[in-house]
Design an enzyme around this catalytic site. Sequence first.
Site, PDB file in Angstrom:
ATOM      1  N   LYS A 176       8.652   1.500  -9.784  1.00 20.14           N
ATOM      2  CA  LYS A 176       7.417   2.087  -9.252  1.00 20.14           C
ATOM      3  C   LYS A 176       7.119   1.545  -7.863  1.00 20.14           C
ATOM      4  CE  LYS A 176       4.898   0.652 -12.781  1.00 20.14           C
ATOM      5  NZ  LYS A 176       5.980  -0.031 -13.546  1.00 20.14           N
TER       6      LYS A 176
ATOM      7  N   ARG B 233      -3.021   2.785 -17.171  1.00 23.28           N
ATOM      8  CA  ARG B 233      -2.061   2.119 -18.029  1.00 23.28           C
ATOM      9  C   ARG B 233      -2.475   2.136 -19.484  1.00 23.28           C
ATOM     10  NH1 ARG B 233       0.463  -1.527 -14.606  1.00 23.28           N
ATOM     11  NH2 ARG B 233       1.858  -2.990 -15.553  1.00 23.28           N
TER      12      ARG B 233
ATOM     13  N   ARG C  92       5.810  -7.885 -21.863  1.00 15.76           N
ATOM     14  CA  ARG C  92       5.350  -6.750 -21.048  1.00 15.76           C
ATOM     15  C   ARG C  92       5.974  -5.448 -21.540  1.00 15.76           C
ATOM     16  NH1 ARG C  92       7.219  -8.846 -15.541  1.00 15.76           N
ATOM     17  NH2 ARG C  92       6.689  -6.776 -14.804  1.00 15.76           N
TER      18      ARG C  92
ATOM     19  N   ARG D 264       8.445 -13.595  -9.258  1.00 19.01           N
ATOM     20  CA  ARG D 264       7.089 -13.345  -9.731  1.00 19.01           C
ATOM     21  C   ARG D 264       6.832 -14.160 -10.989  1.00 19.01           C
ATOM     22  NH1 ARG D 264       5.368  -7.055 -10.094  1.00 19.01           N
ATOM     23  NH2 ARG D 264       4.804  -7.578 -12.243  1.00 19.01           N
TER      24      ARG D 264
ATOM     25  N   ARG E   4      14.672  -9.788 -10.298  1.00 15.21           N
ATOM     26  CA  ARG E   4      13.826  -9.392  -9.162  1.00 15.21           C
ATOM     27  C   ARG E   4      13.335 -10.612  -8.389  1.00 15.21           C
ATOM     28  NH1 ARG E   4       8.700  -5.732 -10.154  1.00 15.21           N
ATOM     29  NH2 ARG E   4       8.284  -7.354 -11.707  1.00 15.21           N
TER      30      ARG E   4
HETATM   31  P1  AP5 Z   1      10.122  -2.574  -8.967  1.00 15.46           P
HETATM   32  O1  AP5 Z   1      10.072  -1.437  -8.008  1.00 15.46           O
HETATM   33  O2  AP5 Z   1       9.518  -3.860  -8.550  1.00 15.46           O
HETATM   34  O3  AP5 Z   1       9.570  -2.097 -10.413  1.00 15.46           O
HETATM   35  P2  AP5 Z   1       8.095  -1.755 -10.905  1.00 15.46           P
HETATM   36  O4  AP5 Z   1       8.186  -0.493 -11.700  1.00 15.46           O
HETATM   37  O5  AP5 Z   1       7.131  -1.785  -9.790  1.00 15.46           O
HETATM   38  O6  AP5 Z   1       7.893  -2.955 -11.928  1.00 15.46           O
HETATM   39  P3  AP5 Z   1       6.653  -3.953 -12.112  1.00 15.46           P
HETATM   40  O7  AP5 Z   1       7.180  -5.140 -12.822  1.00 15.46           O
HETATM   41  O8  AP5 Z   1       5.937  -4.162 -10.842  1.00 15.46           O
HETATM   42  O9  AP5 Z   1       5.793  -3.115 -13.083  1.00 15.46           O
HETATM   43  P4  AP5 Z   1       4.679  -3.650 -13.976  1.00 15.46           P
HETATM   44  O10 AP5 Z   1       4.068  -2.377 -14.385  1.00 15.46           O
HETATM   45  O11 AP5 Z   1       5.139  -4.520 -15.077  1.00 15.46           O
HETATM   46  O12 AP5 Z   1       3.849  -4.659 -13.048  1.00 15.46           O
HETATM   47  P5  AP5 Z   1       2.458  -4.531 -12.293  1.00 15.46           P
HETATM   48  O13 AP5 Z   1       2.540  -5.301 -11.059  1.00 15.46           O
HETATM   49  O14 AP5 Z   1       2.016  -3.123 -12.236  1.00 15.46           O
HETATM   50  O15 AP5 Z   1      11.668  -2.810  -9.351  1.00 15.46           O
HETATM   51  C1  AP5 Z   1      12.058  -3.823 -10.268  1.00 15.46           C
HETATM   52  C2  AP5 Z   1      13.440  -4.376  -9.883  1.00 15.46           C
HETATM   53  O16 AP5 Z   1      14.417  -3.354 -10.023  1.00 15.46           O
HETATM   54  C3  AP5 Z   1      13.524  -4.846  -8.421  1.00 15.46           C
HETATM   55  O17 AP5 Z   1      14.336  -5.993  -8.343  1.00 15.46           O
HETATM   56  C4  AP5 Z   1      14.176  -3.672  -7.681  1.00 15.46           C
HETATM   57  O18 AP5 Z   1      14.915  -4.113  -6.572  1.00 15.46           O
HETATM   58  C5  AP5 Z   1      15.067  -3.088  -8.781  1.00 15.46           C
HETATM   59  N1  AP5 Z   1      15.195  -1.625  -8.675  1.00 15.46           N
HETATM   60  C6  AP5 Z   1      14.237  -0.721  -8.299  1.00 15.46           C
HETATM   61  N2  AP5 Z   1      14.719   0.528  -8.311  1.00 15.46           N
HETATM   62  C7  AP5 Z   1      16.014   0.422  -8.733  1.00 15.46           C
HETATM   63  C8  AP5 Z   1      17.036   1.399  -8.952  1.00 15.46           C
HETATM   64  N3  AP5 Z   1      16.822   2.696  -8.766  1.00 15.46           N
HETATM   65  N4  AP5 Z   1      18.252   0.936  -9.390  1.00 15.46           N
HETATM   66  C9  AP5 Z   1      18.479  -0.395  -9.585  1.00 15.46           C
HETATM   67  N5  AP5 Z   1      17.544  -1.343  -9.379  1.00 15.46           N
HETATM   68  C10 AP5 Z   1      16.322  -0.937  -8.954  1.00 15.46           C
HETATM   69  O19 AP5 Z   1       1.470  -5.284 -13.322  1.00 15.46           O
HETATM   70  C11 AP5 Z   1       1.564  -6.657 -13.531  1.00 15.46           C
HETATM   71  C12 AP5 Z   1       0.483  -7.119 -14.497  1.00 15.46           C
HETATM   72  O20 AP5 Z   1      -0.815  -6.862 -13.935  1.00 15.46           O
HETATM   73  C13 AP5 Z   1       0.450  -6.417 -15.863  1.00 15.46           C
HETATM   74  O21 AP5 Z   1       1.335  -7.023 -16.771  1.00 15.46           O
HETATM   75  C14 AP5 Z   1      -1.006  -6.566 -16.241  1.00 15.46           C
HETATM   76  O22 AP5 Z   1      -1.269  -7.851 -16.736  1.00 15.46           O
HETATM   77  C15 AP5 Z   1      -1.732  -6.421 -14.925  1.00 15.46           C
HETATM   78  N6  AP5 Z   1      -2.133  -5.021 -14.631  1.00 15.46           N
HETATM   79  C16 AP5 Z   1      -1.727  -4.270 -13.556  1.00 15.46           C
HETATM   80  N7  AP5 Z   1      -2.275  -3.048 -13.603  1.00 15.46           N
HETATM   81  C17 AP5 Z   1      -3.046  -3.016 -14.718  1.00 15.46           C
HETATM   82  C18 AP5 Z   1      -3.867  -2.014 -15.311  1.00 15.46           C
HETATM   83  N8  AP5 Z   1      -4.001  -0.773 -14.772  1.00 15.46           N
HETATM   84  N9  AP5 Z   1      -4.501  -2.320 -16.451  1.00 15.46           N
HETATM   85  C19 AP5 Z   1      -4.388  -3.547 -17.011  1.00 15.46           C
HETATM   86  N10 AP5 Z   1      -3.636  -4.538 -16.521  1.00 15.46           N
HETATM   87  C20 AP5 Z   1      -2.972  -4.274 -15.375  1.00 15.46           C
HETATM   88 MG    MG Z   2       5.470  -2.997  -9.256  1.00 15.29          MG
END
Ligand code: AP5
Ligand code: MG
Length: 215
Positions: free
Chosen positions: A14, A89, A172, A161, A128
Amino acid sequence: MKRIVLLGPPGAGKGTQAVRISEKYNIPHISTGDIFRANVKEGTPLGKKAKEYMDQGLLVPDSLVCDLVEDRLRAEDCANGYLLDGFPRTVFQAERLDSYLMSQCMQLDAVVDIEVAPEALLPRLTGRRVCSKCGATYHMLSHPPKAEGVCDVCGGEVIQRADDSEETVMNRLKVYEAQTAPLIDYYGEDDRLLRIDGEKTPAEVFEQIIEAIGE
Ligand code: AP5
Ligand code: MG
Ligand code: ZN
């Protein structure tokens, strides 16, 4: 004008795609995860509360998320659309977003679901690395920074991270299945859901997304 939601499990890509999409359509990239991490870093009261949940791989309670996002969507730079990454989410958050949009006579243009098989997610997340300064995303194996530990973009320190340890990642992924995956049905019931194969290269995934959303 594009109002877009990015759905997908942790590690789907994402954040990786959001950077490109927001540049393409010239809309702000709003990541609730990034907002919480910035608050944790600054030690704000919100950051202190959010950290308790994030460290365990749990969702931050809806009550701490929804008002924050609504306030953000009222900002001037959202007048021409926005890209939501990591929100909604839960079904509750999706309903809140829909009723907010309805109250403003607005609607979403696209909900993009980036699909990646569960077994591909763990290595993506544990490998990552992110820039502590500008947030640029790397991967130890598939996309390392040119100089170890140094961001290509800004020279900042590249770190892991806090929630990317194997144990927290496993949590997660469980939380995603239980609380976020139901949004696929929520949005699938009307025509807003665009399903994208997230297991291609980042450039190919981006192409599919642009094709699905349109100019
Ligand atoms: P990356 O692009 O970083 O993936 P991502 O989908 O953004 O993954 P996140 O871990 O950020 O998602 P998340 O939903 O768990 O975390 P968030 O920050 O939202 O890519 C991942 C890896 O893969 C990288 O190394 C990249 O290089 C590689 N990659 C990318 N594309 C690729 C491809 N095509 N092929 C191969 N490799 C690839 O949330 C974190 C925390 O915040 C949650 O756990 C929760 O506690 C809280 N939170 C956030 N939003 C909310 C909400 N709305 N409600 C409640 N709690 C929330
Ligand atoms: Mg992300
Ligand atoms: Zn950087």
